[in-house]
Design a protein around this motif. Structure first.
Motif, short mmCIF file in Angstrom:
data_model
loop_
_atom_site.label_atom_id
_atom_site.label_comp_id
_atom_site.label_asym_id
_atom_site.label_seq_id
_atom_site.Cartn_x
_atom_site.Cartn_y
_atom_site.Cartn_z
N VAL A 71 0.86 -1.17 0.00
CA VAL A 71 0.00 0.00 0.00
C VAL A 71 0.90 1.22 0.00
N LYS A 72 0.86 1.96 -1.10
CA LYS A 72 1.71 3.14 -1.31
C LYS A 72 3.16 2.78 -1.05
N ALA A 73 3.78 3.26 0.03
CA ALA A 73 5.20 3.01 0.27
C ALA A 73 5.43 1.90 1.30
N LYS A 74 4.38 1.31 1.84
CA LYS A 74 4.53 0.30 2.87
C LYS A 74 4.21 -1.08 2.32
N ARG A 75 4.93 -2.09 2.83
CA ARG A 75 4.72 -3.48 2.45
C ARG A 75 4.44 -4.31 3.68
N PHE A 76 3.49 -5.20 3.54
CA PHE A 76 3.16 -6.14 4.61
C PHE A 76 3.25 -7.54 4.05
N ILE A 77 3.89 -8.43 4.78
CA ILE A 77 3.95 -9.84 4.40
C ILE A 77 3.35 -10.63 5.55
N ILE A 78 2.29 -11.37 5.25
CA ILE A 78 1.59 -12.14 6.26
C ILE A 78 1.78 -13.63 5.96
N PRO A 79 2.55 -14.34 6.78
CA PRO A 79 2.70 -15.78 6.58
C PRO A 79 1.51 -16.52 7.21
N VAL A 80 0.94 -17.47 6.48
CA VAL A 80 -0.19 -18.26 6.97
C VAL A 80 0.22 -19.73 6.91
N PRO A 81 0.45 -20.35 8.06
CA PRO A 81 0.83 -21.77 8.06
C PRO A 81 -0.34 -22.66 7.63
N TYR A 82 -0.01 -23.82 7.08
CA TYR A 82 -1.05 -24.75 6.63
C TYR A 82 -1.89 -25.26 7.79
N ALA A 83 -1.32 -25.32 8.99
CA ALA A 83 -2.09 -25.75 10.16
C ALA A 83 -3.24 -24.78 10.42
N PHE A 84 -3.00 -23.50 10.22
CA PHE A 84 -4.06 -22.50 10.39
C PHE A 84 -5.14 -22.68 9.33
N LEU A 85 -4.75 -23.03 8.11
CA LEU A 85 -5.73 -23.28 7.06
C LEU A 85 -6.60 -24.48 7.39
N HIS A 86 -5.99 -25.54 7.93
CA HIS A 86 -6.76 -26.73 8.33
C HIS A 86 -7.74 -26.38 9.44
N LEU A 87 -7.30 -25.58 10.39
CA LEU A 87 -8.16 -25.17 11.50
C LEU A 87 -9.32 -24.31 11.00
N SER A 88 -9.04 -23.36 10.12
CA SER A 88 -10.10 -22.49 9.62
C SER A 88 -11.11 -23.25 8.76
N ILE A 89 -10.66 -24.24 8.01
CA ILE A 89 -11.59 -25.05 7.23
C ILE A 89 -12.48 -25.87 8.16
N GLY A 90 -11.92 -26.36 9.25
CA GLY A 90 -12.73 -27.09 10.22
C GLY A 90 -13.81 -26.22 10.84
N ILE A 91 -13.49 -24.97 11.08
CA ILE A 91 -14.47 -24.05 11.66
C ILE A 91 -15.52 -23.65 10.62
N LEU A 92 -15.08 -23.31 9.42
CA LEU A 92 -16.01 -22.83 8.40
C LEU A 92 -16.95 -23.91 7.88
N THR A 93 -16.57 -25.17 7.97
CA THR A 93 -17.43 -26.23 7.48
C THR A 93 -18.34 -26.80 8.56
N SER A 94 -18.26 -26.28 9.76
CA SER A 94 -19.12 -26.80 10.83
C SER A 94 -20.57 -26.38 10.58
N LYS A 95 -21.48 -27.23 10.97
CA LYS A 95 -22.90 -26.99 10.74
C LYS A 95 -23.40 -25.77 11.52
N ARG A 96 -22.87 -25.57 12.70
CA ARG A 96 -23.31 -24.45 13.53
C ARG A 96 -22.97 -23.11 12.87
N ILE A 97 -21.78 -22.99 12.33
CA ILE A 97 -21.38 -21.74 11.66
C ILE A 97 -22.23 -21.52 10.41
N LEU A 98 -22.47 -22.57 9.63
CA LEU A 98 -23.29 -22.43 8.43
C LEU A 98 -24.72 -21.99 8.76
#
Length: 90
Positions: A8-35
């Protein structure tokens, strides 16, 4: 590890996302309660009737396994007129 780079303009951000976090978020997003909560919120606020279908967690596991094997793959690279750039790389 997935890397999200935002410039963004003159600033850079790098956000590392581990695969374990992706597995956790998929578990949460696919739960029936959240849906159920998401579909209720859509019904209240949306003019059009639309519901998010339920997705089985076991169907998404092979997708994450394949993504982890293709390290360095560029998934998204976009830039806006104001100079903002976003890229997502495995």
């Amino acid at each position: 590890m997935m890397k999200i780079k935002i410039k963004v303009k003159a600033k850079r951000f790098i956000i590392p996302v581990p695969y374990a976090f992706l597995h956790l978020s998929i578990g949460i997003l696919t739960s029936k309660r959240i849906l159920v909560h998401v579909n209720r919120a859509i019904e209240k606020k949306a003019k059009n009737k639309f519901q998010i279908p339920s997705i089985n967690k076991n169907d998404l596991k092979p997708l994450l396994r394949e993504l982890s094997e293709h390290k360095g793959l560029l998934l998204l690279e976009t830039s806006l007129k104001d100079g903002t750039e976003v890229s997502i790389r495995l």
